[in-house]
Design an enzyme around this catalytic site. Structure first.
Site, PDB file in Angstrom:
ATOM      1  CD  GLN A 107      -7.765  -4.234  -4.774  1.00 31.75           C
ATOM      2  OE1 GLN A 107      -7.588  -4.200  -3.549  1.00 31.75           O
ATOM      3  NE2 GLN A 107      -8.700  -4.979  -5.327  1.00 31.75           N
ATOM      4  CB  CYS A 139      -0.876  -0.036   1.245  1.00 32.49           C
ATOM      5  SG  CYS A 139      -1.508   1.578   1.704  1.00 32.49           S
ATOM      6  CD  GLU A 140       0.110   5.318  -4.093  1.00 28.33           C
ATOM      7  OE1 GLU A 140       1.025   5.054  -4.863  1.00 28.33           O
ATOM      8  OE2 GLU A 140      -0.832   6.074  -4.375  1.00 28.33           O
ATOM      9  CG  HIS A 141      -2.395   5.688   0.718  1.00 27.29           C
ATOM     10  ND1 HIS A 141      -3.425   4.997   0.128  1.00 27.29           N
ATOM     11  CD2 HIS A 141      -2.141   6.741  -0.077  1.00 27.29           C
ATOM     12  CE1 HIS A 141      -3.792   5.627  -0.972  1.00 27.29           C
ATOM     13  NE2 HIS A 141      -3.039   6.679  -1.121  1.00 27.29           N
ATOM     14  CG  HIS A 142      -1.114   2.996   5.676  1.00 33.54           C
ATOM     15  ND1 HIS A 142      -2.229   2.970   4.870  1.00 33.54           N
ATOM     16  CD2 HIS A 142      -1.383   3.872   6.670  1.00 33.54           C
ATOM     17  CE1 HIS A 142      -3.146   3.785   5.367  1.00 33.54           C
ATOM     18  NE2 HIS A 142      -2.661   4.353   6.453  1.00 33.54           N
ATOM     19  CG  HIS A 162      -5.859  -3.123   0.862  1.00 29.77           C
ATOM     20  ND1 HIS A 162      -5.333  -2.077   0.156  1.00 29.77           N
ATOM     21  CD2 HIS A 162      -6.579  -3.854  -0.021  1.00 29.77           C
ATOM     22  CE1 HIS A 162      -5.720  -2.163  -1.113  1.00 29.77           C
ATOM     23  NE2 HIS A 162      -6.485  -3.229  -1.239  1.00 29.77           N
ATOM     24  CB  CYS A 203      -2.881  -0.290   5.661  1.00 30.34           C
ATOM     25  SG  CYS A 203      -3.739  -0.331   4.105  1.00 30.34           S
TER      26      CYS A 203
HETATM   27 ZN   LIG Z   1      -2.904   1.657   3.292  1.00 31.36          ZN
END
Ligand SMILES: [Zn+2]
Length: 241
Positions: free
Chosen positions: A174, A133-136, A202, A204
């Protein structure tokens, strides 16, 4: 040209993010954007100097920064068990889990003539992949189901897996992963008749945030003949969905 349908059926908060290819995002807070797992573009946002450094230079630089992260967390890097971690993480980032950022690492794909004149759809299902995940920067674990109808060219089945793995080995959201796989297959196979479904978990969402360990996210991309209901249904039947 008709826009491809991108369905994001279940988000952690139950909202529908995209419908019918519309991709309008109003980001009030970066954090909200991250927690809702919404990306901003189908191209991976890369800096112009993304490949100015060699892999070796990147590994050395990341190791230095990761050491600082660990030390800031209070970890004692003189401990034998931790001392090699910054270098290991850096090497894993550059050479393994984010190796798909570099287009030079895209697998070589050889096309074959469709000698058998097999004009039905070809379905490759349950392609396992690991992404991040590019956010976490924690794992996304999932399966991709891919189908195409040959325009006269075919590729080895293992190559479809390799294309999925290539785009998975990037920091991702995704929907972007789904579209990047579909776009690559369209170009490689010289056809618009492509379907991609991704069903993923995910971490996260399960190991932090709402800590939901059972939800999964399904994204789909249909183009060409797969925009016709009966073709799409035939594909879904092959998947037993
Ligand atoms: Zn994430």
């Amino acid at each position: 040209m008709k826009q491809n349908e991108i369905l994001l059926n279940t988000l952690p908060n139950g909202k529908e993010a995209h419908k019918n290819g519309k991709h309008t995002i109003i980001a009030e807070h970066i954090e909200n954007l991250g927690d809702e797992h919404i990306g901003t573009s189908y191209d991976t946002p890369l800096r112009p100097d993304a490949f100015a450094l060699s892999d070796k230079e990147k590994i050395d630089k990341i190791a230095l920064h990761f050491r600082q992260i660990m030390e800031t967390l209070g970890l004692d890097l003189t401990d034998d068990s931790l001392s090699g971690t910054p270098q290991r993480v850096a090497k894993m980032y550059v050479k393994e889990i984010f190796s798909g950022l570099n287009p030079a690492n895209r697998p070589d794909i050889k096309l074959f003539d469709n000698k058998y004149r097999y004009n039905e759809m070809l379905v490759e299902k349950d392609i396992s992949f690991f992404s991040s995940c590019e956010h976490h920067f924690v794992p996304i674990i999932g399966k991709a189901h891919v189908a195409y109808i040959s325009s006269g060219k075919v590729i080895g089945l293992s190559k479809i897996n390799r294309i999925v793995q290539h785009y998975a080995k990037r920091p991702q959201v995704q929907e972007r992963l789904t579209v990047q796989i579909a776009n690559d297959l369209k170009e490689t196979l010289q056809t618009q008749d492509i379907a991609v479904i991704i069903d993923a978990k995910h971490l996260c969402v399960s190991m932090r945030g709402v800590e939901d360990s059972t939800s999964a996210t399904v994204t789909a991309h249909y183009s060409g003949k797969f925009e016709q209901n009966e073709v799409r249904e035939q594909f879904l039947k092959y998947l037993n969905l």
